[in-house]
Every structure is written in C-alpha cells, then in structure tokens.
Design a protein around this motif. Sequence first.
Motif, PDB file in Angstrom:
ATOM      1  N   UNK A  93       0.737  -1.121   0.204  1.00  0.00           N
ATOM      2  CA  UNK A  93       0.024  -0.177  -0.063  1.00  0.00           C
ATOM      3  C   UNK A  93       0.905   1.212   0.006  1.00  0.00           C
ATOM      4  N   UNK A  94       1.916   1.146   0.917  1.00  0.00           N
ATOM      5  CA  UNK A  94       2.938   2.380   0.966  1.00  0.00           C
ATOM      6  C   UNK A  94       3.608   2.740  -0.207  1.00  0.00           C
ATOM      7  N   UNK A  95       4.049   1.678  -0.723  1.00  0.00           N
ATOM      8  CA  UNK A  95       5.049   1.684  -1.908  1.00  0.00           C
ATOM      9  C   UNK A  95       4.157   2.102  -3.127  1.00  0.00           C
ATOM     10  N   UNK A  96       2.816   1.690  -3.374  1.00  0.00           N
ATOM     11  CA  UNK A  96       2.232   2.042  -4.515  1.00  0.00           C
ATOM     12  C   UNK A  96       1.710   3.538  -4.403  1.00  0.00           C
ATOM     13  N   UNK A  97       1.459   3.841  -3.150  1.00  0.00           N
ATOM     14  CA  UNK A  97       0.745   5.243  -2.932  1.00  0.00           C
ATOM     15  C   UNK A  97       1.952   6.260  -3.220  1.00  0.00           C
ATOM     16  N   UNK A  98       3.185   5.803  -2.824  1.00  0.00           N
ATOM     17  CA  UNK A  98       4.470   6.725  -3.091  1.00  0.00           C
ATOM     18  C   UNK A  98       4.718   6.868  -4.435  1.00  0.00           C
ATOM     19  N   UNK A  99       4.778   5.703  -5.271  1.00  0.00           N
ATOM     20  CA  UNK A  99       5.013   5.516  -6.641  1.00  0.00           C
ATOM     21  C   UNK A  99       4.214   6.420  -7.370  1.00  0.00           C
ATOM     22  N   UNK A 100       2.825   6.363  -7.297  1.00  0.00           N
ATOM     23  CA  UNK A 100       1.910   7.205  -7.897  1.00  0.00           C
ATOM     24  C   UNK A 100       2.057   8.762  -7.637  1.00  0.00           C
ATOM     25  N   UNK A 101       2.437   9.169  -6.424  1.00  0.00           N
ATOM     26  CA  UNK A 101       2.712  10.460  -5.836  1.00  0.00           C
ATOM     27  C   UNK A 101       4.099  11.049  -6.676  1.00  0.00           C
ATOM     28  N   UNK A 102       4.848   9.907  -6.776  1.00  0.00           N
ATOM     29  CA  UNK A 102       6.036  10.516  -7.481  1.00  0.00           C
ATOM     30  C   UNK A 102       5.904  10.685  -9.003  1.00  0.00           C
ATOM     31  N   UNK A 103       5.112   9.671  -9.439  1.00  0.00           N
ATOM     32  CA  UNK A 103       4.999   9.748 -11.000  1.00  0.00           C
ATOM     33  C   UNK A 103       4.012  11.257 -11.384  1.00  0.00           C
ATOM     34  N   UNK A 104       3.097  11.230 -10.503  1.00  0.00           N
ATOM     35  CA  UNK A 104       2.385  12.576 -10.725  1.00  0.00           C
ATOM     36  C   UNK A 104       2.905  13.731 -10.554  1.00  0.00           C
ATOM     37  N   UNK A 105       3.904  13.880  -9.578  1.00  0.00           N
ATOM     38  CA  UNK A 105       4.819  15.066  -9.355  1.00  0.00           C
ATOM     39  C   UNK A 105       5.821  15.444 -10.515  1.00  0.00           C
ATOM     40  N   UNK A 106       6.235  14.235 -10.896  1.00  0.00           N
ATOM     41  CA  UNK A 106       7.047  14.231 -12.030  1.00  0.00           C
ATOM     42  C   UNK A 106       6.205  14.654 -13.670  1.00  0.00           C
ATOM     43  N   UNK A 107       5.095  14.515 -13.492  1.00  0.00           N
ATOM     44  CA  UNK A 107       4.575  14.885 -14.548  1.00  0.00           C
ATOM     45  C   UNK A 107       4.486  13.560 -15.539  1.00  0.00           C
ATOM     46  N   UNK A 108       4.676  12.336 -15.065  1.00  0.00           N
ATOM     47  CA  UNK A 108       4.645  11.462 -15.861  1.00  0.00           C
ATOM     48  C   UNK A 108       3.511  10.561 -16.249  1.00  0.00           C
ATOM     49  N   UNK A 109       2.473  10.879 -15.239  1.00  0.00           N
ATOM     50  CA  UNK A 109       0.898  10.483 -15.591  1.00  0.00           C
ATOM     51  C   UNK A 109       0.010  11.537 -14.965  1.00  0.00           C
ATOM     52  N   UNK A 110      -0.962  11.491 -15.253  1.00  0.00           N
ATOM     53  CA  UNK A 110      -2.068  12.700 -14.956  1.00  0.00           C
ATOM     54  C   UNK A 110      -2.120  12.653 -13.354  1.00  0.00           C
TER      55      UNK A 110
END
Length: 343
Positions: A93-110
């Motif tokens: 749960x923590x890793x997935x939430x962190x991964x989504x947050x990182x990708x969104x902050x970098x603009x790599x996903x909506x």
Amino acid sequence: MAETTTFSNTTQILEPFRGVKRVTIEEYFTSGHRTCQGCESALVMKLMVKASGPRTIVLGSTGCMYVANTTYYTTPWVVPWMHTQLGSSGSAALGTAAGLKALMKKGKMKSEPINVIAFCGDGGGADMGLGAISATLTHKEYNSLILLYDNESYANTDIQLSGMTPYGANTTFSPPGKVKRLIHTRWKKNMAGMLAAGHPECRYVATVCASYAVEMMNRVRRALTIGGPTFIHSLDPCPKGWDYDPMLSHELGELAIETGIFPLYEVEDGQVKYYGKTKAIVEGRPRKPVREYLLRQGRFAHFIEEDLTYFQAKVDEMWEKWEIPAVVPFRRLDATKAALSAK
C-alpha cells in the motif's frame, strides 16, 4: 479531468450511500472467482471495490482472496490488481501510494486522486504483516487503505490457528482431544483497537461486517476520502473454517455483533463512534448470549457449559470493565478515577 502536471495530494470525495437504493449499479469484482459457497470474504471484496469505484488499484497479499481470485489465468477484478507477499500488504500500500505520488509530481502521469487499497487476511495482516501495517500507518503523507478480512484462521492452507482465532476454537493446529479438551486458550487479538491506540496520526480506523453491507461500504468510502493511511478490520464468517451451513454466513455475522463479541465502531481523528447494532448496545439494548453465536459453529462443538460461561464472562468484561467499552482494554485505577472526579 484535464491533463495537468500540477500535483495535488488530494483524495476522491466519496459521499456515503444514503440507503441501498443509492448504491451504484456498477460491479468491479465479478464472476471468475472460485471461493467456497457462502464465502463472506468474497462479498467483502465485492462491496469494498464497489464502494471505492473504478479509479482504484487493489493490492492483495497471499491468502484465500488471492488464490481463489487468480485461478487458471482468470480473475474477477475489473480494476487494476496486483498480488503481494503474505506479510506485505502494508508495504504494498505504501509503495504504490508513494509511486503514484512520485509519477504525478514528475508529470509522468495525470495528476488525479486514485484509491489505493491493500487487503490481507488475519494471518497475513494481524500476524506476519503487523509490522508493515504499523509502519504504513505512520506515513501520513500517503493515501491508502488497508483492509483486513478476518476469517479467524489461516484458511487458505487448511484452517491453521492464527492470532485472531477465538478462544477454544477447533483448528487443524488446535484439535480437541481426550487428554486436553481445549488446545487453544489465548484470547483473540484486538487488532483495530491496537492500531487506533498506537497510531495517533492515523486519521481513521474502523471495524465492519458485510452482513451490514451499506454500513460497510460507507466506512470504506470514509476511509478513502479522509486522507492519509487508514485501516479497516472486517469480520468474515467462513463456512469451511467455522464449520457451519453456508446459508448461515449472514446470520453469523449479525450474531457476532449482537452478542457483543465483535463491536462495530470507527475512530476518526481520535474520536470513537459506535454505529449500527453496536450503538444500540451502548445505548442500552441487551446483548444476546454468546452461546447463540458459538453453538451454531462446529468449531465450538466440543465446548461444555464451563467453556461457554468463561467466554461469556470475557465478553462481559469487554463491555463492563474496559475504559472504552469493547474498543480499548485499559482500566483506570479507582484512585485515579476519584482524583479525576474531584477535579
């Protein structure tokens, strides 16, 4: 939602369902699973993801709800789903939430709020996965829900004893015998109360039972809306492990609450709130005798009157002596009570 590179750590706003007629029609856990007849945990999965909606990622640790939901390259999950190891629901749960947050902050996903739910059984969550769940609940900057489906044994591997198995129950690791009638003499862990008391920055912890479907879904929706890491403990009657007619799953869920063995409550921002039939008990409705619940299950068929009396006394103690009835097993000394009253 328009494409954007601006990150916002928001959650979906999921309003409670105002009655069963207001529940959405769409299903995200459908045909294709191979759970046992009368399996309450399958219903929990169905209601859990129905409550969360399509913009959800589900992570499942090894257990009944992993094995029965991935047989022969088929799956009932309509939303993205991933398997994780037996004690790793919190980490996933923590890793997935962190991964989504990182990708969104970098603009790599909506940038959009996506629900992250990790489920675990009582063995994978309350036993092997407890440390990982505890760690996740301290990371308040990541939004996720951990749901523990509790069928009170390691049911996937033939009903072994877990830390959530009730006192005296017959499992493959605790069979009653002539020399020693009760092998298992420990009281069940108080998982939700323990996590609520030990993680003051976790904003939401709740208990649920799928016998009360709308109430359960509304707790899931609240857990996903409030933000940060959250935890829900679901009691799931299991025909195979508890040894009863599969048609009784719903009734046994109700009896667990009506006898006071499993209370329904939520702890939101440190405030305890009882709901459903547990609220009625708190307000004065008499609890049903525990024998009505226990004697409907073959795993307690070896109980004698002495065992039923002991079990009843332990449940009475939860309600009559705990500082927060049926939630946290702390008691104040009489001198402390007197001093507080004097103030």
